[in-house]
Design a protein around this motif. Structure first.
Motif, PDB file in Angstrom:
ATOM      1  N   ALA A   1      38.350  39.355  33.018  1.00 38.26           N
ATOM      2  CA  ALA A   1      38.089  38.524  34.202  1.00 38.26           C
ATOM      3  C   ALA A   1      39.381  37.928  34.751  1.00 38.26           C
ATOM      4  CB  ALA A   1      37.098  37.412  33.859  1.00 38.26           C
ATOM      5  N   VAL A   2      40.218  37.381  33.884  1.00 40.72           N
ATOM      6  CA  VAL A   2      41.469  36.769  34.337  1.00 40.72           C
ATOM      7  C   VAL A   2      42.386  37.826  34.950  1.00 40.72           C
ATOM      8  CG1 VAL A   2      43.580  35.589  33.584  1.00 40.72           C
ATOM      9  CG2 VAL A   2      41.362  34.818  32.736  1.00 40.72           C
ATOM     10  N   LEU A   3      42.519  38.970  34.284  1.00 36.63           N
ATOM     11  CA  LEU A   3      43.410  40.012  34.792  1.00 36.63           C
ATOM     12  C   LEU A   3      42.950  40.553  36.144  1.00 36.63           C
ATOM     13  CD1 LEU A   3      44.244  42.001  31.537  1.00 36.63           C
ATOM     14  CD2 LEU A   3      45.799  40.566  32.867  1.00 36.63           C
TER      15      LEU A   3
ATOM     16  N   SER B   1      43.505  46.404  38.246  1.00 37.47           N
ATOM     17  CA  SER B   1      42.276  47.204  38.330  1.00 37.47           C
ATOM     18  C   SER B   1      41.629  47.311  36.951  1.00 37.47           C
ATOM     19  CB  SER B   1      42.582  48.599  38.877  1.00 37.47           C
ATOM     20  OG  SER B   1      43.304  49.351  37.927  1.00 37.47           O
ATOM     21  N   VAL B   2      40.327  47.309  36.944  1.00 35.29           N
ATOM     22  CA  VAL B   2      39.572  47.393  35.686  1.00 35.29           C
ATOM     23  C   VAL B   2      39.946  48.657  34.925  1.00 35.29           C
ATOM     24  CG1 VAL B   2      37.251  47.584  34.701  1.00 35.29           C
ATOM     25  CG2 VAL B   2      37.662  46.026  36.595  1.00 35.29           C
ATOM     26  N   GLU B   3      40.202  49.750  35.646  1.00 33.23           N
ATOM     27  CA  GLU B   3      40.545  51.016  35.002  1.00 33.23           C
ATOM     28  C   GLU B   3      41.858  50.922  34.223  1.00 33.23           C
ATOM     29  OE1 GLU B   3      40.123  50.914  38.557  1.00 33.23           O
ATOM     30  OE2 GLU B   3      37.970  51.131  38.217  1.00 33.23           O
ATOM     31  N   SER B   4      42.744  50.025  34.626  1.00 30.95           N
ATOM     32  CA  SER B   4      44.042  49.870  33.967  1.00 30.95           C
ATOM     33  C   SER B   4      43.954  49.083  32.660  1.00 30.95           C
ATOM     34  CB  SER B   4      45.028  49.147  34.892  1.00 30.95           C
ATOM     35  OG  SER B   4      45.203  49.863  36.080  1.00 30.95           O
ATOM     36  N   ILE B   5      42.885  48.332  32.482  1.00 30.39           N
ATOM     37  CA  ILE B   5      42.758  47.441  31.327  1.00 30.39           C
ATOM     38  C   ILE B   5      42.186  48.233  30.152  1.00 30.39           C
ATOM     39  CG2 ILE B   5      41.823  45.257  30.488  1.00 30.39           C
ATOM     40  CD1 ILE B   5      41.584  44.407  33.455  1.00 30.39           C
TER      41      ILE B   5
ATOM     42  N   GLU C   1      53.070  44.359  30.023  1.00 27.76           N
ATOM     43  CA  GLU C   1      54.165  44.743  30.921  1.00 27.76           C
ATOM     44  C   GLU C   1      53.735  45.906  31.822  1.00 27.76           C
ATOM     45  OE1 GLU C   1      58.926  45.432  30.666  1.00 27.76           O
ATOM     46  OE2 GLU C   1      57.734  46.310  29.061  1.00 27.76           O
ATOM     47  N   SER C   2      52.998  46.867  31.246  1.00 29.94           N
ATOM     48  CA  SER C   2      52.556  48.015  32.043  1.00 29.94           C
ATOM     49  C   SER C   2      51.558  47.610  33.128  1.00 29.94           C
ATOM     50  CB  SER C   2      51.958  49.104  31.148  1.00 29.94           C
ATOM     51  OG  SER C   2      50.679  48.716  30.669  1.00 29.94           O
ATOM     52  N   LEU C   3      50.971  46.425  32.981  1.00 23.96           N
ATOM     53  CA  LEU C   3      50.048  45.912  33.992  1.00 23.96           C
ATOM     54  C   LEU C   3      50.794  45.086  35.047  1.00 23.96           C
ATOM     55  CD1 LEU C   3      47.085  44.844  31.680  1.00 23.96           C
ATOM     56  CD2 LEU C   3      47.381  46.993  32.926  1.00 23.96           C
ATOM     57  N   ASP C   4      52.131  45.165  35.002  1.00 24.74           N
ATOM     58  CA  ASP C   4      53.009  44.491  35.973  1.00 24.74           C
ATOM     59  C   ASP C   4      52.948  42.972  35.911  1.00 24.74           C
ATOM     60  OD1 ASP C   4      54.117  46.842  36.991  1.00 24.74           O
ATOM     61  OD2 ASP C   4      52.489  47.083  38.428  1.00 24.74           O
ATOM     62  N   LEU C   5      52.800  42.434  34.709  1.00 29.46           N
ATOM     63  CA  LEU C   5      52.820  40.984  34.541  1.00 29.46           C
ATOM     64  C   LEU C   5      54.227  40.558  34.142  1.00 29.46           C
ATOM     65  CD1 LEU C   5      49.469  40.419  32.612  1.00 29.46           C
ATOM     66  CD2 LEU C   5      49.874  40.367  35.068  1.00 29.46           C
TER      67      LEU C   5
END
Length: 77
Positions: free
Chosen positions: A10-12, A19-23, A30-34
């Motif tokens: 939910a937070v992401l 995107s849900v598909e990325s989680i 880091e790969s999620l661009d945070l």
């Protein structure tokens, strides 16, 4: 889905527009661009949602989604 996984997803998706598909469990934060500021915000948001302390080190760039969920699950009563 565990409460920790639900909260993290939910937070992401809501706060960081991931995107849900990325989680995926093996995805690193880091790969999620945070960036470091986003990681601090993530730790705080998870702490508020789950009611458990979340250290910024636990939500570090090299942390995986699955590893963070496991750490959060271990903290919940």
């Amino acid at each position: 889905m565990s409460p920790a996984q639900t909260a993290l997803t939910a937070v992401l998706t809501e706060k960081f527009e991931v995107s849900v598909e990325s989680i995926r469990p093996e995805a690193t934060l880091e790969s999620l661009d945070l960036d470091s500021l986003a990681l601090a915000e993530l730790a705080l948001a998870l702490q508020e949602q789950l009611g458990v302390p979340v250290a910024e080190e636990e939500a570090a760039k090299h942390s995986t989604v699955g590893g963070l969920v496991a750490a959060l699950n271990a903290k919940r009563p």
